[in-house]
Structures are given as structure tokens and as C-alpha cells.
Motif scaffolding. Sequence first.
Motif, short mmCIF file in Angstrom:
data_model
loop_
_atom_site.label_atom_id
_atom_site.label_comp_id
_atom_site.label_asym_id
_atom_site.label_seq_id
_atom_site.Cartn_x
_atom_site.Cartn_y
_atom_site.Cartn_z
N VAL A 23 36.02 35.00 49.65
CA VAL A 23 35.74 36.28 48.99
C VAL A 23 34.33 36.72 49.38
O VAL A 23 33.36 36.48 48.63
N PRO A 24 34.15 37.35 50.54
CA PRO A 24 32.83 37.83 50.96
C PRO A 24 32.29 38.87 49.98
O PRO A 24 33.05 39.68 49.44
N GLU A 25 31.00 38.86 49.76
CA GLU A 25 30.40 39.75 48.78
C GLU A 25 30.59 41.22 49.12
O GLU A 25 30.59 42.08 48.22
N GLN A 26 30.77 41.55 50.39
CA GLN A 26 30.91 42.95 50.78
C GLN A 26 32.32 43.50 50.56
O GLN A 26 32.55 44.71 50.68
N GLU A 27 33.29 42.64 50.24
CA GLU A 27 34.66 43.14 50.01
C GLU A 27 34.72 43.97 48.72
O GLU A 27 34.01 43.68 47.76
N TRP A 28 35.57 45.00 48.73
CA TRP A 28 35.63 45.92 47.59
C TRP A 28 36.04 45.24 46.29
O TRP A 28 35.69 45.68 45.20
N TYR A 29 36.76 44.12 46.40
CA TYR A 29 37.25 43.44 45.20
C TYR A 29 36.35 42.29 44.76
O TYR A 29 36.62 41.64 43.75
N ALA A 30 35.28 42.03 45.52
CA ALA A 30 34.47 40.83 45.26
C ALA A 30 33.85 40.85 43.86
O ALA A 30 33.89 39.84 43.15
N GLN A 31 33.27 41.98 43.46
CA GLN A 31 32.62 42.06 42.14
C GLN A 31 33.62 41.72 41.04
O GLN A 31 33.30 40.99 40.09
N ALA A 32 34.83 42.25 41.16
CA ALA A 32 35.85 42.01 40.13
C ALA A 32 36.26 40.54 40.11
O ALA A 32 36.29 39.91 39.04
N VAL A 33 36.58 39.99 41.26
CA VAL A 33 37.05 38.59 41.33
C VAL A 33 35.98 37.63 40.83
O VAL A 33 36.24 36.75 40.00
N LEU A 34 34.75 37.81 41.31
CA LEU A 34 33.69 36.86 40.98
C LEU A 34 33.26 36.97 39.51
O LEU A 34 32.93 35.97 38.88
N THR A 35 33.32 38.19 38.97
CA THR A 35 33.00 38.37 37.54
C THR A 35 34.06 37.70 36.68
O THR A 35 33.75 36.97 35.72
N LEU A 36 35.32 37.94 36.99
CA LEU A 36 36.41 37.33 36.21
C LEU A 36 36.36 35.81 36.31
O LEU A 36 36.60 35.11 35.31
N ALA A 37 36.04 35.30 37.49
CA ALA A 37 35.95 33.85 37.66
C ALA A 37 34.78 33.27 36.87
O ALA A 37 34.90 32.22 36.24
N THR A 38 33.65 33.96 36.90
CA THR A 38 32.48 33.52 36.14
C THR A 38 32.77 33.47 34.65
O THR A 38 32.31 32.57 33.93
N MET A 39 33.58 34.41 34.17
CA MET A 39 33.93 34.48 32.75
C MET A 39 35.09 33.55 32.38
O MET A 39 35.52 33.52 31.23
N GLY A 40 35.61 32.83 33.39
CA GLY A 40 36.69 31.89 33.12
C GLY A 40 38.05 32.53 32.93
O GLY A 40 38.97 31.91 32.39
N LEU A 41 38.19 33.76 33.39
CA LEU A 41 39.44 34.48 33.20
C LEU A 41 40.42 34.27 34.36
O LEU A 41 41.62 34.42 34.21
N VAL A 42 39.88 33.96 35.53
CA VAL A 42 40.73 33.59 36.67
C VAL A 42 40.15 32.33 37.30
O VAL A 42 38.97 32.02 37.14
N GLU A 43 41.00 31.61 38.00
CA GLU A 43 40.57 30.40 38.68
C GLU A 43 40.99 30.46 40.14
O GLU A 43 41.93 31.17 40.49
N GLY A 44 40.30 29.75 40.98
CA GLY A 44 40.67 29.70 42.39
C GLY A 44 41.40 28.42 42.71
O GLY A 44 41.97 27.75 41.83
N TYR A 45 41.41 28.09 43.98
CA TYR A 45 42.04 26.87 44.47
C TYR A 45 40.96 26.05 45.17
O TYR A 45 40.80 26.13 46.39
N GLY A 46 40.18 25.36 44.37
CA GLY A 46 39.03 24.64 44.92
C GLY A 46 37.97 25.63 45.31
O GLY A 46 37.52 26.45 44.50
N GLU A 47 37.56 25.61 46.58
CA GLU A 47 36.53 26.52 47.06
C GLU A 47 37.09 27.89 47.45
O GLU A 47 36.34 28.82 47.72
N ASP A 48 38.42 28.00 47.46
CA ASP A 48 39.06 29.26 47.87
C ASP A 48 39.63 29.98 46.65
O ASP A 48 39.95 29.37 45.63
N PHE A 49 39.79 31.30 46.82
CA PHE A 49 40.46 32.09 45.78
C PHE A 49 41.84 32.55 46.23
O PHE A 49 42.72 32.77 45.42
N GLN A 50 42.03 32.68 47.54
CA GLN A 50 43.26 33.20 48.12
C GLN A 50 43.55 34.62 47.62
O GLN A 50 44.53 34.87 46.90
N PRO A 51 42.69 35.58 47.96
CA PRO A 51 42.80 36.94 47.42
C PRO A 51 44.09 37.67 47.79
O PRO A 51 44.47 38.61 47.11
#
Length: 276
Positions: A23-51
Amino acid sequence: EACQILYTLLKQKQTPQKTFSDVPEQEWYAQAVLTLATMGLVEGYGEDFQPQKEMTKAEFFAILNRIYPSDGTILTFDDGYLDHFTSVFPLLVKKGMQGVFFVAPQTFIEKKVLDVNKIHLLLATVSIDVLNARLVELLQKLQGKYNLLQTVDELWDLYAKQGKYDNKETIFFKRMLQVVLPLQMRKEILGSLFNQFMDVSEDVIAQELYMTLDQMKLMKNQGMLFGIHGYSHMWMDHMNRNELITEIEKALSAMDSLVDKDNWMISYPYGGYTSE
């Protein structure tokens, strides 16, 4: 896309701390994914999110339940009526609540009354027998112009059916002018009926019935969310692909100060939609 919708619904957002290798920071969805992950609302697959992995409906609503209380609800309001600004909005602000408003922007761009509301106003003003008598006259008059193959009697047999809330006469009137007749024929007939039976001009009614863009901008600044309701409140399950694209693009363009063109929500007019 699902994460962006959920992110939009967050009233309180945390600064992103979580990162994913895909999830590169410049992607349009990065802010949403990383915020939700930080808040514990979504989880990835280890180091990946598989967007690109599709989120199931069950997963979406499971996250939604974490954002909102289990006994909570999402308040949505369609069509952009003026009382959403004068009555609903102040009450939501007073109670510290958020609403989602889905607007068909033809109302404030063209100062037009939506066809669905023209039908409502006619039914509230004129008896259904008088309306159908005039409708039949116009159908017969315009049948050749629009190459309508079915006769009035055939249309009546097909569409005059008792509804859950309306009698068959009202259902016939609604169906003819909502979806059955060719679009331009519907508009000509509805315009003729509206001009004949309504004493006030359409632009005046539109100004009294719907919110302005400035009013909606104020609502957005106070934390309200906006989505599109088509451009002109048409049955989307009766439109071809090109018509759908035009209807949605016009709506997004008209509401670019209220919605993100890349991440937006829609409420389907009449609940009609297709796989497109």
C-alpha cells in the motif's frame, strides 16, 4: 474502495501509524486503508494488505459494526429536500449526530423539479381519474410521434395492477410516467400535465422544495456526508451502460464540491440497479 467508504463514515480519525508493503502512500486509497488499520478496524496478511482482494459483504458489515454501536443506525436522507437543511440538519448537529444525504443535483443545477416529485405533486393536487383521462388523451396524441407500439388498452392490461400502497389507477399513472414510456415521451407528457394543473412555475417550486449548493456546503463543513442519487433520479435498472455513465458522471461533476469523484457513494433511485 470498501475501505474508502468506511473511512468516509469515520467521525473521529487517528493519524495513520500502520504500514503495508503493498500500500504505497501515494495511492488514492492509502489514507483510508492505513487509518482503518491503525484503528484496528481492518487487518492485513502479515506485511501485506492485498488491496485488490475483494471485501465480502459480511466483512464490510462486521467492520461497520465496530465503527457504530451494535444498536446504532446510519441515518440517510434522499432527494435533497429543503427540510433536510431547515429541520434535519439542525437536529443532527444539536444531538452530535451525522447524516448521509444523497442528492440528485438536477434540482439545484437546473432548478428543475424531479419527475418523481412532479408525479407526487400532481397526485396530491388532482384526482387520479382526471389525471388518467388526460394521460390517455396525450398517449393517443403522441403515440405516432414516439412509435409507441402498444395501444392504451394493452398498456392498461399490462400495468394497471393493484399495488401494496396504491390502487391500480395510481399504479398505472406512476408506471407510465416513471419507466414504461420512452424517456422523451414521458417528459413531454409529464411537462404538459404539470403545466396544465400546477399554478406555480417549476423553478419557483424547485426553490421551495430543494436545498441549494451553498446550504449543502455548510452542512458538509459541519460534518454531514454527501453521496449522489443519480443526476435526475432515473430508474438505473432501465438504463443502458452509456446512459448510466452519463448519469453518474453528470452527478459527480455537479457535486464535486461535496463528494470525491474517485471515492463516492450512491443511493440508487427507486432502489433500481444492475450489475453494471
